[in-house]
Design a protein around this motif. Structure first.
Motif, short mmCIF file in Angstrom:
data_model
loop_
_atom_site.label_atom_id
_atom_site.label_comp_id
_atom_site.label_asym_id
_atom_site.label_seq_id
_atom_site.Cartn_x
_atom_site.Cartn_y
_atom_site.Cartn_z
N ILE A 70 0.84 -1.20 0.00
CA ILE A 70 0.00 0.00 0.00
C ILE A 70 0.87 1.25 0.00
O ILE A 70 1.89 1.31 0.70
CB ILE A 70 -0.92 0.02 1.24
N THR A 125 -3.69 4.80 -2.21
CA THR A 125 -4.89 5.40 -1.64
C THR A 125 -4.68 6.91 -1.53
O THR A 125 -3.57 7.36 -1.24
CB THR A 125 -5.23 4.83 -0.25
N THR A 161 -1.15 -0.79 -4.36
CA THR A 161 -2.42 -0.06 -4.26
C THR A 161 -2.14 1.31 -3.68
O THR A 161 -1.60 1.44 -2.57
CB THR A 161 -3.43 -0.80 -3.37
N ASP A 177 -3.22 -0.51 -8.51
CA ASP A 177 -4.62 -0.22 -8.19
C ASP A 177 -4.70 1.13 -7.51
O ASP A 177 -3.71 1.64 -6.98
CB ASP A 177 -5.20 -1.29 -7.26
N LEU A 178 -5.90 1.68 -7.50
CA LEU A 178 -6.12 2.99 -6.89
C LEU A 178 -7.42 2.97 -6.10
O LEU A 178 -8.43 2.47 -6.59
CB LEU A 178 -6.18 4.08 -7.97
N PHE A 179 -7.39 3.51 -4.89
CA PHE A 179 -8.61 3.70 -4.10
C PHE A 179 -8.76 5.17 -3.78
O PHE A 179 -8.00 5.74 -3.00
CB PHE A 179 -8.57 2.87 -2.82
N LYS A 207 -7.11 -1.39 -11.48
CA LYS A 207 -8.45 -1.21 -10.95
C LYS A 207 -8.52 0.14 -10.24
O LYS A 207 -7.53 0.58 -9.64
CB LYS A 207 -8.83 -2.32 -9.98
N LYS A 210 1.80 -6.18 -6.77
CA LYS A 210 0.76 -5.18 -7.04
C LYS A 210 0.83 -4.09 -5.98
O LYS A 210 0.94 -4.37 -4.79
CB LYS A 210 -0.62 -5.82 -7.04
#
Length: 275
Positions: A2, A47, A45, A75-77, A112, A43
């Motif tokens: 993360i 944020t 992610t 990925d991105l949140f 995503k 991967k």
């Protein structure tokens, strides 16, 4: 792994975090330096809470830095998708702002993109590889605080489809439909209606995605009281509250998440997003 660009927003628990330094140059440009102490084959992610165009800029350069470190899957949140309310051109001369943001994010070619409680179906239609996280567990947590013996209040037609899905998730909580009128040129609200004759003293929970100034909810609260509502509660996924909480003193309780910002010492119950 993360990478939390906002150190105060850490929705993924028990995940190893990538270290970095970020700052803003004197000219106003964001910059980042990411520690290379991780496996780029994993991967990653990211944020972040995008509350300004500079926040979007920091995201862009972060993705570029990771690509230059040979990271392949990102990925991105972003829990609150910026300008998602500007999802149509109401009068000539306005931009379709949600498409501008979506085009920029699409250009990063992310694996995503997770968004919490999108305002409408336009955002996921424009945003590649998007996954919309519904507000179901948030509203469930609100009901655990106030009790299940309430009616769910849909403030307008735009919220209606989503609130029935919430009701289904909760096992069939009763829904009361409402509506309002808005002048598209001035933004002024009027004509609040509650489509039930008598609420019989039942407590009511208004459910919506965004509270900005709160005018919609104050006007609706007045109409609900005229229909013999009991206690009034407000639950919004994305709390902006730009006029503060005094204007919302008609509510017995206000609930939101930390999708937009943190609230310290305010008259609001924050249910943190955790994934």
């Amino acid at each position: 792994m993360i990478l939390n660009l906002d150190p105060n927003f850490t929705p993924f628990q028990n995940q190893e975090e990538i270290k970095f330094q970020s700052f803003t140059f004197s000219g106003g440009e964001p910059h980042i330096k990411i520690s290379p102490d991780f496996d780029p084959n994993q991967k990653i992610t990211i944020t972040h809470r995008l509350n300004s165009f500079n926040d979007l800029g920091l995201l862009c350069i972060t993705v570029d830095a990771l690509r230059r470190m040979d990271v392949k899957i990102i990925d991105l949140f972003i829990p609150y998708f910026p300008v998602m309310r500007q999802d149509r051109v109401m009068i000539p001369g306005e931009p379709l702002s949600v498409k501008v943001y979506a085009d920029i994010i699409n250009g990063m070619q992310l694996n995503k993109v997770f968004v919490f409680d999108a305002h409408s179906e336009v955002t996921p239609a424009l945003l590649n590889n998007s996954i919309i996280i519904p507000n179901y567990t948030f509203i469930k947590a609100v009901l655990e605080n106030i009790g299940n013996d309430v009616k769910l209040i849909s403030p307008d037609g735009g919220a209606l489809k989503k609130i029935y899905k919430v009701s289904e998730f909760l096992g069939g909580v009763e829904v009361v439909e409402c509506s309002k009128s808005r002048d598209v040129k001035t933004g002024k609200l009027s004509g609040f209606k509650v489509y039930e004759d008598d609420l019989n003293g039942m407590d009511c929970l208004i459910v919506d995605d965004i509270c900005d100034g709160g005018g919609t909810f104050v006007g609706l609260a007045e109409e609900l009281k005229k229909k013999n509502a009991g206690k009034l509660y407000l639950a919004v996924s994305h709390g902006i509250f730009n006029k503060g909480f005094e204007v919302l003193n008609c509510f017995d309780g206000i609930f939101t998440t930390n999708s937009f910002k943190d609230f310290e010492g305010e008259k609001v119950e924050v249910i943190k997003l955790e994934l």
